[in-house]
Design a protein around this motif. Structure first.
Motif, short mmCIF file in Angstrom:
data_model
loop_
_atom_site.label_atom_id
_atom_site.label_comp_id
_atom_site.label_asym_id
_atom_site.label_seq_id
_atom_site.Cartn_x
_atom_site.Cartn_y
_atom_site.Cartn_z
N ASN A 1 0.86 -1.38 0.05
CA ASN A 1 -0.04 -0.04 -0.04
C ASN A 1 0.75 1.17 -0.31
O ASN A 1 0.41 2.29 0.17
N ALA A 2 2.07 1.01 -0.22
CA ALA A 2 3.17 2.36 -0.40
C ALA A 2 2.55 3.28 -1.44
O ALA A 2 2.42 2.76 -2.60
N THR A 3 2.72 4.62 -1.11
CA THR A 3 2.07 5.42 -2.09
C THR A 3 3.31 6.55 -2.47
O THR A 3 3.00 7.30 -3.66
N ALA A 4 4.17 6.72 -1.49
CA ALA A 4 5.04 7.87 -1.78
C ALA A 4 6.19 7.61 -2.52
O ALA A 4 6.58 6.54 -2.65
N THR A 5 6.31 8.59 -3.16
CA THR A 5 7.45 8.50 -4.34
C THR A 5 8.37 9.55 -4.09
O THR A 5 7.90 10.72 -3.48
N LYS B 1 7.58 3.95 -3.05
CA LYS B 1 7.09 2.83 -4.28
C LYS B 1 7.95 3.11 -5.32
O LYS B 1 8.13 2.30 -6.12
N ALA C 1 3.35 12.24 6.51
CA ALA C 1 2.12 11.58 6.01
C ALA C 1 1.25 11.77 7.22
O ALA C 1 0.07 11.47 7.03
N GLN D 1 4.08 18.48 -3.54
CA GLN D 1 2.52 18.83 -3.81
C GLN D 1 2.33 20.48 -3.33
O GLN D 1 1.70 20.99 -4.04
N THR E 1 6.67 13.35 -8.65
CA THR E 1 6.72 12.59 -7.43
C THR E 1 6.00 13.41 -6.12
O THR E 1 5.77 14.66 -6.22
N THR E 2 6.00 12.59 -5.14
CA THR E 2 5.52 13.13 -3.88
C THR E 2 6.56 14.11 -3.37
O THR E 2 6.27 15.16 -2.76
#
Length: 213
Positions: free
Chosen positions: A49-53, A110, A206, A155, A121-122
């Motif tokens: 479930n990792a979403t960070a890039t 990720k 996060a 972001q 990317t994040t």
């Protein structure tokens, strides 16, 4: 019977041989090239479930450390360079893939990209080498490595944290190769600290996002 020109020819020949010797290049030892190949910290599995890039942006170097010259000091404020030893590439160029490997092994990202890339990317990590040199003012000599890191949230386009890593490692021998071994140890330790820094900051960021309404 003596030849009147014999002595003159001998002198000319001797002068010619002397001139040839002077023009012959002196024997010069070949320049040795060395690499930074620090082993990345042990890998952690990336959760499904990792979403960070993250993008590894610029790896800059302060003046004097932006070439393949290997630098050392014998007294404070005086920087010199080894004449028969050099880095294969500028340290910043060799550091980038090592940092990317350390981030990939962190188990929190990720995707890890290296600039330039059009992918958003994040996070973004920018680095600057502040110093990498061998100090002979004490025995054993020490390699000093300083690295500054800026971690940005892409972001909101803000720097969320920065840190300056500084470490000194004693050389195993009082020569350039001893400094190379110590440099690789210093880089390996800083990579481990840098990875922990990124993991902590991304985790905190996060959690702060989850608390936002």
């Amino acid at each position: 019977m003596k030849y009147p020109y014999a002595s003159s020819m001998t002198a000319i020949l001797a002068m010619s041989l002397t001139a040839c010797s002077a023009l012959k290049p002196a024997d010069v030892a070949p320049v040795a090239s060395y690499r930074l190949e620090a082993i990345a910290p042990g890998s952690s599995p990336v959760p499904a479930n990792a979403t960070a890039t993250i993008m590894l942006g610029t790896v800059r170097a302060a003046a004097g450390y932006d070439s393949n010259r290997m630098l050392f000091m014998r007294q404070q404020y005086q920087v010199e360079e080894f004449q028969q030893s050099q880095w294969q590439k500028p340290p910043a160029a060799m550091l980038m893939p090592l940092v990317a490997a350390a981030l990939e092994s962190s188990g929190i990202f990720k995707v890890v990209l290296q600039a330039p890339s059009a992918v958003l990317t994040t996070y973004r990590l920018d680095l600057e080498i502040l110093s990498l040199q061998q100090d002979f003012s004490s025995k054993p000599s020490q390699v000093h490595f300083k690295l500054r890191a800026h971690l940005s949230d892409r972001q909101n386009q803000q720097i969320i944290a920065w840190h300056e890593f500084s470490i000194s490692v004693p050389a195993t021998s009082e020569d350039a190769y001893g400094g190379v071994l110590a440099s690789n140890q210093a880089v390996a330790q800083v990579l481990q600290q840098l990875r922990a820094f990124c993991v902590d900051q991304v985790t905190q960021n996060a959690q702060a996002r989850k608390k936002q309404p």
